[in-house]
Design an enzyme around this catalytic site. Sequence first.
Site, PDB file in Angstrom:
ATOM      1  N   ASN A 193       0.821  -1.226   0.000  1.00  0.00           N
ATOM      2  CA  ASN A 193       0.000   0.000   0.000  1.00  0.00           C
ATOM      3  C   ASN A 193       0.849   1.268   0.000  1.00  0.00           C
ATOM      4  O   ASN A 193       0.332   2.366   0.163  1.00  0.00           O
ATOM      5  CB  ASN A 193      -0.948   0.002   1.201  1.00  0.00           C
ATOM      6  CG  ASN A 193      -0.189   0.126   2.520  1.00  0.00           C
ATOM      7  OD1 ASN A 193       1.038   0.047   2.533  1.00  0.00           O
ATOM      8  ND2 ASN A 193      -0.917   0.312   3.611  1.00  0.00           N
ATOM      9  N   GLY A 194       2.181   1.123  -0.145  1.00  0.00           N
ATOM     10  CA  GLY A 194       3.043   2.301  -0.255  1.00  0.00           C
ATOM     11  C   GLY A 194       3.729   2.696   1.050  1.00  0.00           C
ATOM     12  O   GLY A 194       4.612   3.556   1.050  1.00  0.00           O
ATOM     13  N   ARG A 203      11.548  26.455  -1.482  1.00  0.00           N
ATOM     14  CA  ARG A 203      11.100  27.668  -2.183  1.00  0.00           C
ATOM     15  C   ARG A 203       9.862  28.262  -1.521  1.00  0.00           C
ATOM     16  O   ARG A 203       9.591  29.433  -1.672  1.00  0.00           O
ATOM     17  CB  ARG A 203      10.770  27.332  -3.652  1.00  0.00           C
ATOM     18  CG  ARG A 203      11.986  27.323  -4.540  1.00  0.00           C
ATOM     19  CD  ARG A 203      11.630  27.056  -5.983  1.00  0.00           C
ATOM     20  NE  ARG A 203      11.270  25.674  -6.247  1.00  0.00           N
ATOM     21  CZ  ARG A 203      11.000  25.194  -7.470  1.00  0.00           C
ATOM     22  NH1 ARG A 203      11.039  25.992  -8.507  1.00  0.00           N
ATOM     23  NH2 ARG A 203      10.701  23.933  -7.656  1.00  0.00           N
ATOM     24  N   LYS A 226      13.051  39.967 -14.016  1.00  0.00           N
ATOM     25  CA  LYS A 226      12.113  38.851 -14.240  1.00  0.00           C
ATOM     26  C   LYS A 226      10.870  39.046 -13.393  1.00  0.00           C
ATOM     27  O   LYS A 226      10.974  39.441 -12.238  1.00  0.00           O
ATOM     28  CB  LYS A 226      12.834  37.558 -13.820  1.00  0.00           C
ATOM     29  CG  LYS A 226      11.994  36.318 -13.742  1.00  0.00           C
ATOM     30  CD  LYS A 226      12.829  35.097 -13.320  1.00  0.00           C
ATOM     31  CE  LYS A 226      12.523  34.654 -11.920  1.00  0.00           C
ATOM     32  NZ  LYS A 226      13.058  33.338 -11.561  1.00  0.00           N
ATOM     33  N   ARG A 234       7.045  37.031 -12.265  1.00  0.00           N
ATOM     34  CA  ARG A 234       6.344  35.743 -12.307  1.00  0.00           C
ATOM     35  C   ARG A 234       4.845  35.952 -12.414  1.00  0.00           C
ATOM     36  O   ARG A 234       4.330  36.946 -11.912  1.00  0.00           O
ATOM     37  CB  ARG A 234       6.594  34.974 -11.007  1.00  0.00           C
ATOM     38  CG  ARG A 234       7.854  34.209 -11.012  1.00  0.00           C
ATOM     39  CD  ARG A 234       7.949  33.291  -9.822  1.00  0.00           C
ATOM     40  NE  ARG A 234       9.206  32.577  -9.901  1.00  0.00           N
ATOM     41  CZ  ARG A 234       9.424  31.534 -10.682  1.00  0.00           C
ATOM     42  NH1 ARG A 234       8.456  31.043 -11.412  1.00  0.00           N
ATOM     43  NH2 ARG A 234      10.610  30.965 -10.734  1.00  0.00           N
ATOM     44  N   ASP A 275      14.806  24.100 -12.342  1.00  0.00           N
ATOM     45  CA  ASP A 275      13.688  23.158 -12.274  1.00  0.00           C
ATOM     46  C   ASP A 275      13.234  22.871 -13.712  1.00  0.00           C
ATOM     47  O   ASP A 275      13.785  21.999 -14.380  1.00  0.00           O
ATOM     48  CB  ASP A 275      12.584  23.743 -11.390  1.00  0.00           C
ATOM     49  CG  ASP A 275      11.465  22.765 -11.091  1.00  0.00           C
ATOM     50  OD1 ASP A 275      11.505  21.640 -11.628  1.00  0.00           O
ATOM     51  OD2 ASP A 275      10.549  23.107 -10.330  1.00  0.00           O
ATOM     52  N   THR A 276      12.290  23.627 -14.234  1.00  0.00           N
ATOM     53  CA  THR A 276      11.862  23.403 -15.622  1.00  0.00           C
ATOM     54  C   THR A 276      12.748  24.170 -16.609  1.00  0.00           C
ATOM     55  O   THR A 276      12.550  24.075 -17.824  1.00  0.00           O
ATOM     56  CB  THR A 276      10.416  23.883 -15.824  1.00  0.00           C
ATOM     57  OG1 THR A 276      10.379  25.294 -15.549  1.00  0.00           O
ATOM     58  CG2 THR A 276       9.455  23.171 -14.897  1.00  0.00           C
TER      59      THR A 276
HETATM   60  C1  R5P Z   1      13.582  31.105  -8.206  1.00  0.00           C
HETATM   61  O1  R5P Z   1      13.397  31.899  -7.310  1.00  0.00           O
HETATM   62  C2  R5P Z   1      14.660  30.063  -8.201  1.00  0.00           C
HETATM   63  O2  R5P Z   1      15.881  30.583  -7.748  1.00  0.00           O
HETATM   64  C3  R5P Z   1      14.831  29.448  -9.564  1.00  0.00           C
HETATM   65  O3  R5P Z   1      15.241  30.452 -10.477  1.00  0.00           O
HETATM   66  C4  R5P Z   1      13.568  28.849 -10.077  1.00  0.00           C
HETATM   67  O4  R5P Z   1      12.887  28.165  -9.068  1.00  0.00           O
HETATM   68  C5  R5P Z   1      13.864  27.892 -11.207  1.00  0.00           C
HETATM   69  O5  R5P Z   1      12.666  27.354 -11.700  1.00  0.00           O
HETATM   70  P1  R5P Z   1      12.490  27.057 -13.252  1.00  0.00           P
HETATM   71  O6  R5P Z   1      13.742  26.326 -13.683  1.00  0.00           O
HETATM   72  O7  R5P Z   1      11.262  26.170 -13.337  1.00  0.00           O
HETATM   73  O8  R5P Z   1      12.311  28.358 -13.949  1.00  0.00           O
END
Ligand code: R5P
Length: 335
Positions: free
Chosen positions: A48-49, A107, A210, A212, A242-243
């Site tokens: 069940n994990g 984060r 930048k 968001r 991340d992405t």
């Molecule tokens: C933002 O505050 C972090 O320092 C990274 O720049 C951000 O989390 C990177 O995320 P992604 O690669 O998805 O843009």
Amino acid sequence: MGSHFKGSKENKRDLVLVTGRAHPELAKAVAENLGIELLKTKIYDFANGEIYVHFQESVRGCDVFVLQTHVTPMNKAIMEQLIMVDALKRASAKSITVVCPFLGYSRQDKKSNGREPISARLIFDLFTAAGADRIMSIDLHSAQLQGFFDGPLDHLYAMPILTEYIKTRVDLDNVTIVSPDAGRIRVAEQWADRIKRDGANASPLAFIHKTRDITRPNVVKHGRVVGDVEGRDCVISDDLIDTAGTIAGAVSALWDAGAKSVIVAATHGVLSDPAKERLSECGATEVIVTDTLPIPEEKRFDNLTILSVAPLLAEAMKAVFEAGSVTSLINAKNL
Ligand code: R5P
């Protein structure tokens, strides 16, 4: 070679290193740097994990370091580490240090909107409840996270590992350090003070303006480059990729502003989809990350370089165990 690192005559305790299933390669490399073996541990999932953990040697009276980086699926990696800490506490370990090279949820360290959690604080509280005496991590998203844990927290920096390497890859008389957003300018200043000729003034700085979209995760709107980058070797430094939306946008803004070359450096290579495509197609000269997270073959690409944090972690563990100075390892003031 045994699993216990023996203390000196005065320090009669033993250092023991245990790890979960998140990043066995890094754990093995740290153990090698310490000259020990990982403690034999059985870990498996029930149907069940639920996670089961059993340490197969005694840890009574030992200083135990529980190494687990918060890899995807992150909630499982964190839960596994919490369960390891609980087992160690109940097995009479003398002290338990939770080592998270990449700390998940870091984060989410403040509320940007009403009715949001502060998940980073919750993670620290969970480790406290499980029995952690101390936490060690590398490049937390923000330095003030140290105050979220009511005990010693060793905040290590990968910057010296990254900057020493980058110094061999750029023209030190023509380099500009670029912060991918206004929030990391203090960190970029530290980089600029390192990536330069010995005895010279700090290298020039630039940053990307930048913004968001706070209603959508991982969506970044890019602005303009602030600072002089035309004809320069640019080095973008970030805590994590991340992405790669942030980084790919920054690289393209730098090319548009006339950069000569663009090196990307980040401590944590999370590399969630579509990071590989974005990074390999954004035109970066080289992308450098560390091994705080595992980077499987399918996430790698031609101009990716991976540097190891294993020696840094091993030195820090030894320093904690021998009550030496961890500060001397940090070697990065006021971050
Ligand atoms: C933002 O505050 C972090 O320092 C990274 O720049 C951000 O989390 C990177 O995320 P992604 O690669 O998805 O843009």
